[in-house]
Each structure stands twice: as C-alpha cells, then as structure tokens.
Scaffold this motif. Sequence first.
Motif, PDB file in Angstrom:
ATOM      1  N   ALA A   1       0.830  -1.207   0.000  1.00 58.87           N
ATOM      2  CA  ALA A   1       0.000   0.000   0.000  1.00 58.87           C
ATOM      3  C   ALA A   1       0.864   1.256   0.000  1.00 58.87           C
ATOM      4  CB  ALA A   1      -0.929  -0.012   1.208  1.00 58.87           C
ATOM      5  N   LEU A   2       1.898   1.286   0.840  1.00 55.38           N
ATOM      6  CA  LEU A   2       2.794   2.439   0.885  1.00 55.38           C
ATOM      7  C   LEU A   2       3.494   2.647  -0.457  1.00 55.38           C
ATOM      8  CD1 LEU A   2       4.573   2.244   4.375  1.00 55.38           C
ATOM      9  CD2 LEU A   2       3.190   4.131   3.513  1.00 55.38           C
TER      10      LEU A   2
ATOM     11  N   ILE B   1      -7.600   2.839  -4.148  1.00 56.03           N
ATOM     12  CA  ILE B   1      -8.264   3.062  -2.867  1.00 56.03           C
ATOM     13  C   ILE B   1      -7.558   2.213  -1.816  1.00 56.03           C
ATOM     14  CG2 ILE B   1     -10.399   2.815  -1.532  1.00 56.03           C
ATOM     15  CD1 ILE B   1     -11.947   3.074  -4.191  1.00 56.03           C
ATOM     16  N   LEU B   2      -7.080   2.844  -0.765  1.00 53.30           N
ATOM     17  CA  LEU B   2      -6.449   2.126   0.341  1.00 53.30           C
ATOM     18  C   LEU B   2      -7.500   1.873   1.417  1.00 53.30           C
ATOM     19  CD1 LEU B   2      -3.099   4.135   0.577  1.00 53.30           C
ATOM     20  CD2 LEU B   2      -3.643   2.130  -0.829  1.00 53.30           C
ATOM     21  N   ASP B   3      -7.658   0.610   1.779  1.00 53.93           N
ATOM     22  CA  ASP B   3      -8.748   0.192   2.661  1.00 53.93           C
ATOM     23  C   ASP B   3      -8.212  -0.138   4.047  1.00 53.93           C
ATOM     24  OD1 ASP B   3     -10.936  -0.937   3.916  1.00 53.93           O
ATOM     25  OD2 ASP B   3     -11.463  -2.259   2.248  1.00 53.93           O
ATOM     26  N   ASP B   4      -8.681   0.602   5.050  1.00 57.81           N
ATOM     27  CA  ASP B   4      -8.312   0.323   6.435  1.00 57.81           C
ATOM     28  C   ASP B   4      -9.541   0.227   7.318  1.00 57.81           C
ATOM     29  OD1 ASP B   4      -6.420  -0.288   8.372  1.00 57.81           O
ATOM     30  OD2 ASP B   4      -6.142   1.796   8.983  1.00 57.81           O
ATOM     31  N   GLY B   5     -10.637  -0.253   6.746  1.00 58.39           N
ATOM     32  CA  GLY B   5     -11.863  -0.424   7.519  1.00 58.39           C
ATOM     33  C   GLY B   5     -12.596   0.890   7.723  1.00 58.39           C
ATOM     34  N   ALA B   6     -13.560   0.873   8.630  1.00 59.45           N
ATOM     35  CA  ALA B   6     -14.382   2.051   8.895  1.00 59.45           C
ATOM     36  C   ALA B   6     -13.585   3.102   9.653  1.00 59.45           C
ATOM     37  CB  ALA B   6     -15.613   1.657   9.696  1.00 59.45           C
ATOM     38  N   ALA B   7     -13.776   4.368   9.276  1.00 62.69           N
ATOM     39  CA  ALA B   7     -13.117   5.470   9.979  1.00 62.69           C
ATOM     40  C   ALA B   7     -13.679   5.566  11.396  1.00 62.69           C
ATOM     41  CB  ALA B   7     -13.348   6.781   9.240  1.00 62.69           C
ATOM     42  N   PRO B   8     -12.829   5.532  12.429  1.00 64.48           N
ATOM     43  CA  PRO B   8     -13.337   5.456  13.803  1.00 64.48           C
ATOM     44  C   PRO B   8     -14.026   6.714  14.317  1.00 64.48           C
ATOM     45  CG  PRO B   8     -10.931   5.574  13.784  1.00 64.48           C
ATOM     46  CD  PRO B   8     -11.368   5.383  12.365  1.00 64.48           C
ATOM     47  N   VAL B   9     -13.622   7.900  13.853  1.00 67.70           N
ATOM     48  CA  VAL B   9     -14.255   9.136  14.337  1.00 67.70           C
ATOM     49  C   VAL B   9     -15.536   9.407  13.566  1.00 67.70           C
ATOM     50  CG1 VAL B   9     -13.985  11.636  14.631  1.00 67.70           C
ATOM     51  CG2 VAL B   9     -12.073  10.105  15.156  1.00 67.70           C
ATOM     52  N   GLY B  10     -15.468   9.384  12.242  1.00 67.63           N
ATOM     53  CA  GLY B  10     -16.677   9.437  11.428  1.00 67.63           C
ATOM     54  C   GLY B  10     -17.138  10.811  10.989  1.00 67.63           C
ATOM     55  N   VAL B  11     -16.595  11.884  11.547  1.00 67.58           N
ATOM     56  CA  VAL B  11     -16.845  13.237  11.052  1.00 67.58           C
ATOM     57  C   VAL B  11     -15.501  13.923  10.856  1.00 67.58           C
ATOM     58  CG1 VAL B  11     -19.135  13.539  12.053  1.00 67.58           C
ATOM     59  CG2 VAL B  11     -17.133  14.167  13.393  1.00 67.58           C
ATOM     60  N   GLU B  12     -15.486  14.960  10.025  1.00 66.36           N
ATOM     61  CA  GLU B  12     -14.241  15.620   9.692  1.00 66.36           C
ATOM     62  C   GLU B  12     -13.639  16.325  10.910  1.00 66.36           C
ATOM     63  OE1 GLU B  12     -16.779  15.297   6.045  1.00 66.36           O
ATOM     64  OE2 GLU B  12     -17.088  15.917   8.116  1.00 66.36           O
ATOM     65  N   SER B  13     -12.427  16.814  10.723  1.00 60.49           N
ATOM     66  CA  SER B  13     -11.694  17.465  11.814  1.00 60.49           C
ATOM     67  C   SER B  13     -12.347  18.775  12.233  1.00 60.49           C
ATOM     68  CB  SER B  13     -10.247  17.736  11.388  1.00 60.49           C
ATOM     69  OG  SER B  13     -10.216  18.576  10.246  1.00 60.49           O
TER      70      SER B  13
ATOM     71  N   PHE C   1      -2.008   5.193   9.357  1.00 58.82           N
ATOM     72  CA  PHE C   1      -1.367   4.937   8.072  1.00 58.82           C
ATOM     73  C   PHE C   1      -1.167   6.210   7.256  1.00 58.82           C
ATOM     74  CE2 PHE C   1      -1.408   4.047   3.548  1.00 58.82           C
ATOM     75  CZ  PHE C   1      -0.434   3.069   3.440  1.00 58.82           C
ATOM     76  N   ALA C   2      -2.123   7.126   7.295  1.00 56.77           N
ATOM     77  CA  ALA C   2      -2.010   8.336   6.481  1.00 56.77           C
ATOM     78  C   ALA C   2      -0.736   9.109   6.817  1.00 56.77           C
ATOM     79  CB  ALA C   2      -3.237   9.220   6.674  1.00 56.77           C
ATOM     80  N   SER C   3      -0.423   9.190   8.098  1.00 57.98           N
ATOM     81  CA  SER C   3       0.794   9.892   8.504  1.00 57.98           C
ATOM     82  C   SER C   3       2.041   9.184   7.982  1.00 57.98           C
ATOM     83  CB  SER C   3       0.838  10.008  10.033  1.00 57.98           C
ATOM     84  OG  SER C   3       1.944  10.774  10.448  1.00 57.98           O
TER      85      SER C   3
ATOM     86  N   ALA D   1       6.525   8.841   4.008  1.00 57.13           N
ATOM     87  CA  ALA D   1       7.179   8.110   2.920  1.00 57.13           C
ATOM     88  C   ALA D   1       7.218   8.939   1.637  1.00 57.13           C
ATOM     89  CB  ALA D   1       6.457   6.794   2.667  1.00 57.13           C
ATOM     90  N   PHE D   2       6.168   9.715   1.399  1.00 57.97           N
ATOM     91  CA  PHE D   2       6.097  10.555   0.202  1.00 57.97           C
ATOM     92  C   PHE D   2       7.027  11.761   0.324  1.00 57.97           C
ATOM     93  CE2 PHE D   2       3.615  13.803  -2.343  1.00 57.97           C
ATOM     94  CZ  PHE D   2       3.958  13.285  -3.584  1.00 57.97           C
ATOM     95  N   GLY D   3       7.145  12.294   1.529  1.00 55.70           N
ATOM     96  CA  GLY D   3       8.086  13.376   1.772  1.00 55.70           C
ATOM     97  C   GLY D   3       7.555  14.770   1.518  1.00 55.70           C
ATOM     98  N   ARG D   4       6.278  14.888   1.157  1.00 60.40           N
ATOM     99  CA  ARG D   4       5.663  16.196   0.918  1.00 60.40           C
ATOM    100  C   ARG D   4       4.241  16.173   1.469  1.00 60.40           C
ATOM    101  NH1 ARG D   4       8.445  15.396  -3.993  1.00 60.40           N
ATOM    102  NH2 ARG D   4       6.627  14.822  -5.227  1.00 60.40           N
TER     103      ARG D   4
END
Length: 325
Positions: free
Chosen positions: A14-15, A168-180, A126-128, A133-136
């Motif tokens: 995935a990375l 699409i990278l799949d890591d299951g359901a988002a635990p918070v569920g609303v945006e920041s 994973f996003a972090s 890894a991308f560096g930007r």
Amino acid sequence: MARHIDIEKQRETALHDAVDVLLSGHPVAIPTETVYGLAADATNPAAIARIYETKGRPQFNPLICHMASIAMAEEYALFDPISRKLAEAFWPGPLTLILPLKPDSGIHALATAGLDSVGIRIPKGFASALIAAFGRPLAAPSANSSGKISSTSAAHVEADLGDRISLILDDGAAPVGVESTIVKVEKDGSVRLLRPGGLVAKDIERVAGIKLIRPKKASAAIEAPGMLASHYAPGASVRLNATSVEKGEALIRFGGQPIPGEEQAAIVLDLSPQGDLAEAAANLFDHLKTADASGAASIAITAIPDTGLGEAINDRLTRAAAPRP
C-alpha cells in the motif's frame, strides 16, 4: 474501477503503490481517523487540479494540507504560541489549524484557494506514515463528490468515485466518522471555531485557556473547508428535529427513542441506541448514505443534543438540510 489494497494485509504494498501514484500527480483515496480523504501532492498544481476535477469541487473552496509531523508543518506555515500548544496537545488527531503560509512555502495556491493561510493537520495511523514516505504534504479533502455525504469506508469511496480514481487504500471504517475540527488563532490571541468536528470544543478550550469564538451567522467568506452553507447532502431532502414520521420517509433517530409514525417509514436507523454521541458521529455519514439508498424522497432526523460531539453532528446535519445551490 479503482484497485483496492487492504492495508492490514498489505501495508508495504500500500505504501509503495500509493507513493507511485502520488508521484505521477494523481490522487489516491486514503483512510484517516476522521473520514476517507482524496489525497494528492499539495505542491503540484496539476495534482491538486485533479482533486478538484475528481470531486467536482469549486476551486474557491480551500483544501486541508496533511503533514507527517510538526517539523514538516513548520516548513510550510508559521505557528503562533497558542497554535503550537494546540498542535502539541492534539496532533496527530482530528484538529485542523488555520496558519499563515511562509513566504516561500511550497504549497501551491490552488490548494489554498489563493489565501495567504493554510489549513494543516497531522492524521493518525497509516495516512501519517504515507505522508512521511512521500516526503511532501498531501492536500486531502473528503473522498466523495463535492457537497455530497462524506465517505467513512472504502466501500463508500468505491460507490462514489471508483470510476474516477485508480487506487483506494482500505483500512476499515473510519473510527471518528466526522471531519476534523477547524480553528484559527487571530492576531489578538482569540481563537475562532470555523468548523466543529471530531475534537470537541471544550478540550480545545482547556488547552488554549480561553473560550472559542463561534460565528453568530454564516459568513460569505470561505476561510476553511466545510464552510459552504449546503454541504454533506444526500439526494433526498433532509428534515431536522423530526417528532413524527411521514409515510415513506426514511428515519434516522438517536437514543433508541421511537417516534410516532415510524412503523410507516421506508427504513428506521438509530445513530446510537444508547445515546452515545461518539457512536453517533461514527455512524452519521453511513446512516445518511443508507437512508438515501432506501429510495425515500425525504429523510427525517430526530433532535441530537448540541453538546460535545453533538455540535459537529448538528453542524453537518444543518448543512445537509440547507437549500441546494
């Protein structure tokens, strides 16, 4: 259709593959703790333009830029003492800070909608690792068509954008569920709440040591993502604070409390039968999508307490119910 990679089973693949797509200047759907994001290189104007094109998003609506660390964020933006304190307390996590851009910032003006400020956050998980890894930095609005219901699972992304993106990278359901939650520290040291979200206001106030200033009415100026009056909207109309259900309506209720007429509803969903606002936030967008898929022309939603995460839930519901442009 987009290719899926299960992060739990294929993390290194995935990375590697996501970095390759990002380097090619194309967006990738990524999981975060809030919602799934449509991520692309925040320094590449062609890549950013593809985010807007894929979402059908107005280019006057700025994008949040996601960083891997505070050190990376400091390469692009200027921190005042209060913002720095909030970053140290809540990053990684569901807080976005609106910060002045450095004069030589590499973030392209398309990502900031030409503003001299930028919304920055550090996501969990994973996003972090992908950003590191991308560096930007990655510009990453929610992975859904503009103005529609945000995606909290890879399946939601596939149903909406699967024919417009390659990965699409799949890591299951988002635990918070609303945006920041989005806040901005003003020059006079006051702190404005621009968008309630996954971090409750009282926790921000505890660390900042002052009360957040909330807007008294909607502003025409777009300072941050998620400020459009009509947003997060299903195809069906939305009716808030419902105390009864009309025949054929979809019902979304809260706290396990039946209301009159629900036996004739097209579908009955409960954000949290136990009255747990964190559970309700996590279920919000999925339940809106399910209610919309029922075929009902209208979705009736019962009252949600306006405390804690309820403030973010009610913000999203108010924008979902607003007149469509």
